[in-house]
Design a protein around this motif. Structure first.
Motif, PDB file in Angstrom:
ATOM      1  N   HIS A  87       0.990  -1.126   0.255  1.00 54.31           N
ATOM      2  CA  HIS A  87      -0.067  -0.089   0.055  1.00 54.31           C
ATOM      3  C   HIS A  87       0.913   1.122   0.052  1.00 54.31           C
ATOM      4  CE1 HIS A  87      -3.549   2.540   0.697  1.00 54.31           C
ATOM      5  NE2 HIS A  87      -2.863   2.971   1.433  1.00 54.31           N
ATOM      6  N   LEU A  88       1.964   1.146   0.497  1.00 54.84           N
ATOM      7  CA  LEU A  88       2.909   2.332   0.662  1.00 54.84           C
ATOM      8  C   LEU A  88       3.326   2.525  -0.817  1.00 54.84           C
ATOM      9  CD1 LEU A  88       5.060   1.609   3.990  1.00 54.84           C
ATOM     10  CD2 LEU A  88       3.033   3.340   3.680  1.00 54.84           C
ATOM     11  N   GLU A  89       3.707   1.496  -1.524  1.00 56.75           N
ATOM     12  CA  GLU A  89       4.150   1.795  -2.972  1.00 56.75           C
ATOM     13  C   GLU A  89       3.021   2.276  -3.834  1.00 56.75           C
ATOM     14  OE1 GLU A  89       7.145   1.116  -4.349  1.00 56.75           O
ATOM     15  OE2 GLU A  89       7.872   0.716  -2.444  1.00 56.75           O
ATOM     16  N   VAL A  90       1.951   1.964  -3.603  1.00 59.49           N
ATOM     17  CA  VAL A  90       0.650   2.404  -4.447  1.00 59.49           C
ATOM     18  C   VAL A  90       0.579   3.855  -3.938  1.00 59.49           C
ATOM     19  CG1 VAL A  90      -1.581   2.166  -4.610  1.00 59.49           C
ATOM     20  CG2 VAL A  90      -0.308   0.217  -4.574  1.00 59.49           C
ATOM     21  N   SER A  95      -0.140   9.339  -5.351  1.00 54.07           N
ATOM     22  CA  SER A  95       0.177  10.622  -4.590  1.00 54.07           C
ATOM     23  C   SER A  95       1.044  11.538  -5.115  1.00 54.07           C
ATOM     24  CB  SER A  95      -0.074  10.669  -3.014  1.00 54.07           C
ATOM     25  OG  SER A  95      -1.257   9.818  -2.695  1.00 54.07           O
ATOM     26  N   LEU A  96       2.212  10.764  -5.201  1.00 56.08           N
ATOM     27  CA  LEU A  96       3.448  11.678  -5.268  1.00 56.08           C
ATOM     28  C   LEU A  96       4.241  11.427  -6.678  1.00 56.08           C
ATOM     29  CD1 LEU A  96       5.414  10.486  -1.959  1.00 56.08           C
ATOM     30  CD2 LEU A  96       4.246  12.500  -2.609  1.00 56.08           C
ATOM     31  N   PHE A  97       3.545  10.464  -7.375  1.00 51.82           N
ATOM     32  CA  PHE A  97       3.825   9.960  -8.928  1.00 51.82           C
ATOM     33  C   PHE A  97       5.314   9.682  -8.902  1.00 51.82           C
ATOM     34  CE2 PHE A  97       3.708  10.614 -13.498  1.00 51.82           C
ATOM     35  CZ  PHE A  97       2.720  10.218 -13.958  1.00 51.82           C
ATOM     36  N   PHE A 121       4.832 -11.268 -14.416  1.00 52.12           N
ATOM     37  CA  PHE A 121       4.557  -9.901 -15.049  1.00 52.12           C
ATOM     38  C   PHE A 121       5.893  -9.116 -14.824  1.00 52.12           C
ATOM     39  CE2 PHE A 121       0.582 -11.793 -13.951  1.00 52.12           C
ATOM     40  CZ  PHE A 121      -0.024 -11.803 -14.859  1.00 52.12           C
ATOM     41  N   PHE A 122       6.467  -8.418 -15.839  1.00 50.05           N
ATOM     42  CA  PHE A 122       7.415  -7.778 -15.611  1.00 50.05           C
ATOM     43  C   PHE A 122       7.437  -6.341 -15.614  1.00 50.05           C
ATOM     44  CE2 PHE A 122       8.610 -11.603 -18.085  1.00 50.05           C
ATOM     45  CZ  PHE A 122       9.853 -11.934 -17.565  1.00 50.05           C
ATOM     46  N   LYS A 123       7.904  -5.605 -14.917  1.00 53.00           N
ATOM     47  CA  LYS A 123       7.847  -4.322 -14.712  1.00 53.00           C
ATOM     48  C   LYS A 123       6.481  -3.756 -14.258  1.00 53.00           C
ATOM     49  CE  LYS A 123      11.952  -3.255 -17.393  1.00 53.00           C
ATOM     50  NZ  LYS A 123      12.610  -2.920 -18.441  1.00 53.00           N
ATOM     51  N   ALA A 124       5.847  -4.230 -13.424  1.00 56.02           N
ATOM     52  CA  ALA A 124       4.585  -3.792 -13.341  1.00 56.02           C
ATOM     53  C   ALA A 124       4.391  -2.627 -12.191  1.00 56.02           C
ATOM     54  CB  ALA A 124       3.692  -5.174 -12.440  1.00 56.02           C
ATOM     55  N   TYR A 125       3.272  -1.832 -12.529  1.00 49.44           N
ATOM     56  CA  TYR A 125       3.269  -0.571 -11.665  1.00 49.44           C
ATOM     57  C   TYR A 125       1.785  -0.175 -11.472  1.00 49.44           C
ATOM     58  CZ  TYR A 125       2.883   1.447 -16.311  1.00 49.44           C
ATOM     59  OH  TYR A 125       2.519   1.705 -17.400  1.00 49.44           O
ATOM     60  N   PRO A 126       1.407   0.425 -10.310  1.00 47.95           N
ATOM     61  CA  PRO A 126      -0.141   0.522 -10.204  1.00 47.95           C
ATOM     62  C   PRO A 126      -0.609   1.836 -10.975  1.00 47.95           C
ATOM     63  CG  PRO A 126       1.251   1.583  -8.307  1.00 47.95           C
ATOM     64  CD  PRO A 126       2.297   0.736  -9.207  1.00 47.95           C
ATOM     65  N   VAL A 127      -1.763   1.647 -11.892  1.00 46.60           N
ATOM     66  CA  VAL A 127      -2.397   2.408 -12.566  1.00 46.60           C
ATOM     67  C   VAL A 127      -3.616   2.685 -11.930  1.00 46.60           C
ATOM     68  CG1 VAL A 127      -1.110   1.898 -14.614  1.00 46.60           C
ATOM     69  CG2 VAL A 127      -2.977   0.588 -14.220  1.00 46.60           C
ATOM     70  N   ARG A 128      -4.154   1.960 -11.102  1.00 42.79           N
ATOM     71  CA  ARG A 128      -5.801   2.358 -10.494  1.00 42.79           C
ATOM     72  C   ARG A 128      -5.919   1.682  -9.203  1.00 42.79           C
ATOM     73  NH1 ARG A 128     -10.594  -0.427 -10.359  1.00 42.79           N
ATOM     74  NH2 ARG A 128     -12.340   0.949 -10.526  1.00 42.79           N
TER      75      ARG A 128
END
Length: 158
Positions: A87-90, A95-97, A121-128
């Protein structure tokens, strides 16, 4: 009397869809046990994009040439967990982009908890990110939903 023909293929157990774990691989560190348990995983999909090519004089059809692979977003659902490192990563991303892409492995287990299949899954990052509705009349669990985009997916059969 007719003798049944023996089945020549070995009997295989059916693969169930409810024994799985989601593992975030960040910097080679073992995943936090809070962040591997999810209620539902959606979006395990890949589609080959095609480009139509009309040939001169051919009016009945067009050739369809492969043009790349398109992936759906990986959607993870779980009950809300307070104090989760994930959750901290999200929060940093939304919030900070500030994005810190990580590799994610979804692993499917058999009844003896031996891996039978996995999706990398390679290089995953939150989008929603979303949370279920707050409802004073309901006695349900508050569901946290995280949607991840990623560079590519690799299917691994064990």
């Amino acid at each position: 009397m007719i003798t049944p023909i023996p089945d020549l293929l070995p009997q295989r157990e059916l693969v169930v869809d409810f024994r799985f774990g989601v593992f975030f691989l960040v910097g080679g560190v073992a995943p936090n046990p809070l962040d591997i348990r999810f209620k539902r995983v959606k979006g395990l999909s890949a589609t080959v994009k095609t480009t139509p090519l009309a040939e001169g004089g051919q009016n009945l059809y067009t050739q369809r040439l492969p043009d790349g692979v398109e992936y759906g977003n990986l959607v993870l659902e779980r009950g809300l967990i307070v104090g989760s490192p994930l959750h901290l990563e999200v929060e940093a991303a939304l919030s900070l982009f500030k994005f810190a892409p990580s590799n994610v492995v979804v692993t499917l287990f058999n009844d003896a908890y031996v891996p039978v299949s996995a999706w990398f899954f390679f290089k995953a990052y939150p989008v929603r990110w979303a949370i279920s509705d707050l409802d004073a009349a309901s006695k349900g669990v508050l569901v946290d939903t995280l949607e991840l985009a990623y560079a590519r997916m690799q299917i691994m059969r064990v």
